[in-house]
Design an enzyme around this catalytic site. Sequence first.
Site, mmCIF file in Angstrom:
data_model
loop_
_atom_site.group_PDB
_atom_site.id
_atom_site.type_symbol
_atom_site.label_atom_id
_atom_site.label_comp_id
_atom_site.label_asym_id
_atom_site.label_seq_id
_atom_site.Cartn_x
_atom_site.Cartn_y
_atom_site.Cartn_z
ATOM 1 N N ALA A 1 3.670 6.438 -14.088
ATOM 2 C CA ALA A 1 4.452 5.466 -14.737
ATOM 3 C C ALA A 1 4.768 4.402 -13.532
ATOM 4 O O ALA A 1 4.607 3.045 -13.976
ATOM 5 C CB ALA A 1 5.840 5.711 -15.264
ATOM 6 N N TYR B 1 4.725 9.024 -11.069
ATOM 7 C CA TYR B 1 3.797 8.289 -10.451
ATOM 8 C C TYR B 1 2.699 7.584 -11.177
ATOM 9 O O TYR B 1 2.628 6.371 -10.907
ATOM 10 C CB TYR B 1 2.865 9.386 -9.432
ATOM 11 C CG TYR B 1 1.784 8.759 -8.644
ATOM 12 C CD1 TYR B 1 2.013 8.253 -7.438
ATOM 13 C CD2 TYR B 1 0.424 8.752 -9.308
ATOM 14 C CE1 TYR B 1 1.007 7.879 -6.630
ATOM 15 C CE2 TYR B 1 -0.373 8.106 -8.214
ATOM 16 C CZ TYR B 1 -0.219 7.881 -7.071
ATOM 17 O OH TYR B 1 -1.230 7.030 -6.602
ATOM 18 N N SER C 1 -3.160 2.897 -8.761
ATOM 19 C CA SER C 1 -4.002 4.194 -9.117
ATOM 20 C C SER C 1 -4.588 4.366 -10.404
ATOM 21 O O SER C 1 -4.100 3.844 -11.512
ATOM 22 C CB SER C 1 -3.167 5.536 -8.633
ATOM 23 O OG SER C 1 -3.463 6.519 -9.180
ATOM 24 N N ASN D 1 0.895 -1.154 0.083
ATOM 25 C CA ASN D 1 0.088 0.027 0.012
ATOM 26 C C ASN D 1 0.627 1.260 -0.006
ATOM 27 O O ASN D 1 0.358 2.142 -0.457
ATOM 28 C CB ASN D 1 -0.931 0.034 1.175
ATOM 29 C CG ASN D 1 -1.462 1.570 1.385
ATOM 30 O OD1 ASN D 1 -2.422 1.717 0.939
ATOM 31 N ND2 ASN D 1 -0.925 2.122 2.568
HETATM 32 P P1 NAD Z 1 -0.432 8.368 2.722
HETATM 33 O O1 NAD Z 1 0.403 9.254 2.323
HETATM 34 O O2 NAD Z 1 -1.738 8.691 3.565
HETATM 35 O O3 NAD Z 1 0.053 6.923 2.896
HETATM 36 C C1 NAD Z 1 1.339 6.436 2.297
HETATM 37 C C2 NAD Z 1 2.106 5.914 3.244
HETATM 38 O O4 NAD Z 1 3.405 5.178 2.479
HETATM 39 C C3 NAD Z 1 2.435 6.645 4.301
HETATM 40 O O5 NAD Z 1 2.322 5.869 5.681
HETATM 41 C C4 NAD Z 1 4.115 6.608 3.844
HETATM 42 O O6 NAD Z 1 4.747 6.713 5.013
HETATM 43 C C5 NAD Z 1 4.490 5.310 3.523
HETATM 44 N N1 NAD Z 1 5.591 5.397 2.694
HETATM 45 C C6 NAD Z 1 5.828 6.446 1.608
HETATM 46 N N2 NAD Z 1 7.129 6.253 1.464
HETATM 47 C C7 NAD Z 1 7.627 5.191 1.880
HETATM 48 C C8 NAD Z 1 8.999 4.550 1.962
HETATM 49 N N3 NAD Z 1 9.959 5.064 1.406
HETATM 50 N N4 NAD Z 1 9.135 3.659 3.042
HETATM 51 C C9 NAD Z 1 7.875 3.144 3.547
HETATM 52 N N5 NAD Z 1 6.712 3.661 3.602
HETATM 53 C C10 NAD Z 1 6.565 4.711 3.017
HETATM 54 O O7 NAD Z 1 -1.426 7.945 1.200
HETATM 55 P P2 NAD Z 1 -2.680 7.078 0.943
HETATM 56 O O8 NAD Z 1 -3.657 7.901 0.310
HETATM 57 O O9 NAD Z 1 -3.406 6.226 2.270
HETATM 58 O O10 NAD Z 1 -2.185 5.970 -0.060
HETATM 59 C C11 NAD Z 1 -1.951 4.626 0.072
HETATM 60 C C12 NAD Z 1 -1.745 4.126 -1.304
HETATM 61 O O11 NAD Z 1 -2.984 4.515 -2.111
HETATM 62 C C13 NAD Z 1 -0.569 4.848 -2.185
HETATM 63 O O12 NAD Z 1 0.228 3.724 -2.875
HETATM 64 C C14 NAD Z 1 -1.424 5.670 -3.023
HETATM 65 O O13 NAD Z 1 -0.412 5.831 -4.056
HETATM 66 C C15 NAD Z 1 -2.467 4.996 -3.544
HETATM 67 N N6 NAD Z 1 -3.545 5.823 -3.878
HETATM 68 C C16 NAD Z 1 -3.986 7.059 -3.310
HETATM 69 C C17 NAD Z 1 -4.751 7.835 -3.729
HETATM 70 C C18 NAD Z 1 -5.193 9.139 -3.031
HETATM 71 O O14 NAD Z 1 -6.085 9.944 -3.515
HETATM 72 N N7 NAD Z 1 -5.090 9.503 -1.567
HETATM 73 C C19 NAD Z 1 -5.203 7.626 -4.886
HETATM 74 C C20 NAD Z 1 -4.914 6.492 -5.755
HETATM 75 C C21 NAD Z 1 -4.223 5.916 -5.082
#
Ligand code: NAD
Length: 252
Positions: free
Chosen positions: A159, A157, A144, A88
Amino acid sequence: MVSDDRVVLVTGASRGIGRAAATQFAERGATVIVHYAVNEAAAKQTLTGLPGTGHLVMSADLTDADAVAELVAQVVAIRGRIDVLVNNAGIYEAHPVLSTGYDEWRESWRRTLETNLVGPANLIHEVVPHMVAQGGGRIVNVSSRGAFRGEPECPAYGASKAGLNSLGQSLAQALAPHGIYITTVAPGFVATDMAAEILDGPRGDGIRGQSPMQRVATADEIARVVVFLAEPGAETTTGAIVDVNGASYLRT
Ligand code: NAD
């Protein structure tokens, strides 16, 4: 409710979708490993909110291949197995092609691909031998809508998530003979910290209006799909990429 006694590793579970997934797995009886990058306090807050016992918090920078291997080794040493991996964690950072300097551009591509694609690939590499030895397992990758719709401000992102989609498809084929099933969830915008600045800003209403539901998804809604895909009975979804975007982008 399905009773679930599996060991589930959720990356990036200190907040957002990861925290919601950790909570929903725990509500079904699973033992959850709450992985986090740096925010230990937030990860512990996730842990405190989980029903049941035996859950753990563990940190690892997913861009560090050795740390990824160590994370998996620790989970197996302490809990004896990993039944479900939820990839995630991810980052979403802007680097518009016309206004980003070359050094910054390359750094952003490196960071994004290492976090969103290579980290999950490494984690899968380290987890699957244990799943094979156990007789199977589940992997759910969080991708995503941007992989399909385009990410004009954040091309790395888009890609990275397209790569993650392809990774899941290839490994679904490679690993099904071993009872390991891999699916991908492709959310549109979700109301989390990652998207807060955009959703609270001038583009917010336009983004909500992309969906005929006139809103974005909640973290809980995405987590429900993650949990469903990992559930017993969902095996033949392996290789699927499931859109969870409120009809904001339809592909055939
Ligand atoms: P968020 O930023 O709240 O959570 C992302 C988590 O990833 C954070 O806890 C962060 O600490 C962790 N992280 C980032 N880099 C890291 C690293 N190098 N090592 C370990 N952990 C790391 O975001 P979210 O919205 O909960 O997103 C979760 C997933 O959903 C992501 O993959 C994101 O791309 C995807 N997503 C989110 C959205 C949105 O609109 N929020 C839309 C589509 C996809």
